[in-house]
Design a protein around this motif. Structure first.
Motif, mmCIF file in Angstrom:
data_model
loop_
_atom_site.group_PDB
_atom_site.id
_atom_site.type_symbol
_atom_site.label_atom_id
_atom_site.label_comp_id
_atom_site.label_asym_id
_atom_site.label_seq_id
_atom_site.Cartn_x
_atom_site.Cartn_y
_atom_site.Cartn_z
ATOM 1 N N ARG A 36 0.787 -1.075 0.107
ATOM 2 C CA ARG A 36 0.013 -0.073 -0.020
ATOM 3 C C ARG A 36 0.951 1.188 0.050
ATOM 4 O O ARG A 36 1.940 1.268 0.472
ATOM 5 N N GLN A 37 0.342 2.341 -0.464
ATOM 6 C CA GLN A 37 0.871 3.627 -0.376
ATOM 7 C C GLN A 37 -0.068 4.694 0.032
ATOM 8 O O GLN A 37 -0.817 5.020 -0.515
ATOM 9 N N ILE A 38 0.311 5.119 1.263
ATOM 10 C CA ILE A 38 -0.377 6.316 1.811
ATOM 11 C C ILE A 38 0.048 7.657 1.073
ATOM 12 O O ILE A 38 1.103 7.630 0.747
ATOM 13 N N LEU A 39 -0.870 8.385 0.926
ATOM 14 C CA LEU A 39 -0.569 9.546 0.110
ATOM 15 C C LEU A 39 0.711 10.340 0.462
ATOM 16 O O LEU A 39 0.814 10.797 1.866
ATOM 17 N N GLY A 40 1.496 10.529 -0.236
ATOM 18 C CA GLY A 40 2.850 11.262 0.020
ATOM 19 C C GLY A 40 3.653 10.241 0.822
ATOM 20 O O GLY A 40 5.147 10.851 1.155
ATOM 21 N N GLN A 41 3.497 9.130 1.003
ATOM 22 C CA GLN A 41 4.677 8.315 1.679
ATOM 23 C C GLN A 41 5.200 7.333 0.711
ATOM 24 O O GLN A 41 4.802 7.034 -0.358
ATOM 25 N N LYS A 42 5.918 6.268 1.344
ATOM 26 C CA LYS A 42 6.537 5.152 0.432
ATOM 27 C C LYS A 42 5.480 4.107 0.193
ATOM 28 O O LYS A 42 4.571 3.975 0.981
ATOM 29 N N VAL A 43 5.798 3.210 -0.706
ATOM 30 C CA VAL A 43 5.171 2.016 -1.008
ATOM 31 C C VAL A 43 5.445 0.988 -0.106
ATOM 32 O O VAL A 43 6.700 0.996 0.424
ATOM 33 N N GLU A 44 4.568 0.502 0.723
ATOM 34 C CA GLU A 44 4.961 -0.408 1.986
ATOM 35 C C GLU A 44 4.447 -1.944 1.776
ATOM 36 O O GLU A 44 3.086 -1.949 1.429
ATOM 37 N N PHE A 45 5.206 -2.826 2.074
ATOM 38 C CA PHE A 45 4.744 -4.130 2.145
ATOM 39 C C PHE A 45 3.832 -4.680 3.386
ATOM 40 O O PHE A 45 4.016 -4.112 4.322
ATOM 41 N N MET B 100 9.707 -9.663 -0.147
ATOM 42 C CA MET B 100 9.500 -8.298 0.542
ATOM 43 C C MET B 100 10.294 -7.040 0.213
ATOM 44 O O MET B 100 11.356 -7.341 0.502
ATOM 45 N N LEU B 101 9.578 -6.279 -0.732
ATOM 46 C CA LEU B 101 10.452 -5.366 -1.218
ATOM 47 C C LEU B 101 10.309 -4.061 -0.256
ATOM 48 O O LEU B 101 9.321 -3.825 0.120
ATOM 49 N N THR B 102 11.498 -3.435 0.052
ATOM 50 C CA THR B 102 11.565 -2.099 0.778
ATOM 51 C C THR B 102 11.796 -1.019 -0.491
ATOM 52 O O THR B 102 12.683 -1.172 -1.027
ATOM 53 N N PHE B 103 11.016 -0.107 -0.317
ATOM 54 C CA PHE B 103 10.898 1.012 -1.361
ATOM 55 C C PHE B 103 11.444 2.057 -0.903
ATOM 56 O O PHE B 103 11.258 2.691 0.064
ATOM 57 N N GLY B 104 12.064 2.920 -2.088
ATOM 58 C CA GLY B 104 12.449 4.270 -1.610
ATOM 59 C C GLY B 104 11.257 5.141 -1.810
ATOM 60 O O GLY B 104 10.039 4.667 -2.264
ATOM 61 N N GLY B 105 11.304 6.426 -1.468
ATOM 62 C CA GLY B 105 10.315 7.344 -1.634
ATOM 63 C C GLY B 105 10.205 7.919 -3.073
ATOM 64 O O GLY B 105 8.785 8.400 -3.205
ATOM 65 N N GLY B 106 10.797 7.647 -4.002
ATOM 66 C CA GLY B 106 10.562 7.821 -5.508
ATOM 67 C C GLY B 106 11.271 9.229 -5.876
ATOM 68 O O GLY B 106 11.398 10.067 -5.042
ATOM 69 N N THR B 107 11.587 9.308 -6.988
ATOM 70 C CA THR B 107 11.863 10.318 -7.608
ATOM 71 C C THR B 107 11.028 10.706 -8.828
ATOM 72 O O THR B 107 10.808 9.946 -9.692
ATOM 73 N N ARG B 108 10.411 11.988 -9.044
ATOM 74 C CA ARG B 108 9.915 12.424 -10.285
ATOM 75 C C ARG B 108 10.697 12.852 -11.067
ATOM 76 O O ARG B 108 11.197 13.893 -11.049
ATOM 77 N N LEU B 109 10.620 12.156 -12.251
ATOM 78 C CA LEU B 109 11.498 12.510 -13.600
ATOM 79 C C LEU B 109 10.494 13.148 -14.370
ATOM 80 O O LEU B 109 9.669 12.521 -14.677
ATOM 81 N N MET B 110 11.076 14.347 -15.069
ATOM 82 C CA MET B 110 10.328 15.014 -16.059
ATOM 83 C C MET B 110 11.591 15.058 -17.230
ATOM 84 O O MET B 110 12.406 15.831 -16.864
ATOM 85 N N VAL B 111 11.047 14.716 -18.295
ATOM 86 C CA VAL B 111 11.889 14.953 -19.324
ATOM 87 C C VAL B 111 11.133 15.768 -20.447
ATOM 88 O O VAL B 111 10.053 15.704 -20.763
ATOM 89 N N LYS B 112 11.851 17.118 -20.785
ATOM 90 C CA LYS B 112 11.298 18.264 -21.400
ATOM 91 C C LYS B 112 11.695 18.065 -22.977
ATOM 92 O O LYS B 112 12.806 17.698 -23.292
ATOM 93 N N PRO B 113 10.620 18.193 -23.860
ATOM 94 C CA PRO B 113 10.801 17.766 -25.163
ATOM 95 C C PRO B 113 12.026 19.256 -25.651
ATOM 96 O O PRO B 113 11.955 20.077 -24.909
#
Lengths: 114, 113
Positions: A36-45, B100-113
């Motif tokens: 699940r992913q709470i808004l603004g947070q990480k994806v969690e197992f 069980m994957l542990t995720f990072g918080g993510g990076t939003r990539l924007m590629v401009k034409p």
């Protein structure tokens, strides 16, 4: 390409109500997951499921949560008594098994608890 | 839980140039790393992975580099295309932790034409 399908795409419920989120994993896959992913947070197992039983679960997956594979195709996540903090995007995922590490995710169910 | 961190919440790149997305981890037990791409209203889509026994894995325009001593990995996209614009998640797993994957918080990539 085969895909994991989730229904509904949006679910709105009142606090304290039970919800069931549904997933149809890819047909020849053997391992099933909920994240699940709470808004603004990480994806969690949340939980993994193999051979008709839970193989692993996180601290989030407490007694209010349960999973089931009621037939050969569906995989469900039940939340018995929803809380406001259960509001999140819930992703189902599946994996073929063996040495394959790649998880295939569904598009998610956005759960809103009011 | 900050076991996997992506310190840049966003990145903007010109079409045709290289995009470099970074990821750091703290848990030395992680031995398999994956990158996922996510478009709005869709689930994460697997991009590329790397085992800890390697330091590089390449698939078309995507290359992942792993520096175990620094506990750092990066995803290179060359050349970047507007369709690459999405949120990119780094994820890690331990061999004895199923999938069980542990995720990072993510990076939003924007590629401009």
């Amino acid at each position: 390409e085969p895909e994991v399908t989730q229904t509904p795409s949006h679910q709105v419920t009142q606090m304290g109500q039970e919800v069931i989120l549904r997933c149809v994993p890819i047909s020849n896959h053997l391992y099933f997951y909920w994240y699940r992913q709470i808004l603004g947070q990480k994806v969690e197992f949340l939980v993994s499921f193999y051979n008709n039983e839970i193989s692993e679960k996180s601290e989030i997956f407490d007694d209010q949560f349960s999973v089931e594979r009621p037939d050969g195709s569906n995989f469900t996540l039940k939340i018995r008594s929803t809380k406001l903090e259960d509001s999140a995007m819930y992703f189902c995922a599946s994996r073929k098994g063996g040495s394959g590490e790649k998880l295939f995710f569904g598009s998610g169910t956005q759960l809103s608890v009011l | 839980d900050q076991q996997v961190k992506q310190n840049s919440p966003s990145l903007s790149v010109q079409e045709g140039r290289i995009s470099i997305l970074n990821c750091d981890y703290t848990n030395s037990m992680f031995d398999y790393f994956l990158w996922y791409k996510k478009y709005p209203a869709e689930g994460p889509t697997f991009l590329i992975s790397i085992s800890s026994i390697k330091d590089k894995n390449e698939d078309g325009r995507f290359t992942v580099f792993l520096n175990k001593s620094a506990k750092h990995l990066s995803l290179h996209i060359v050349p970047s295309q507007p369709g690459d614009s999405a949120v990119y998640f780094c994820a890690a797993k331990r061999d004895n932790a199923g999938n069980m994957l542990t995720f990072g918080g993510g990076t939003r990539l924007m590629v401009k034409p």
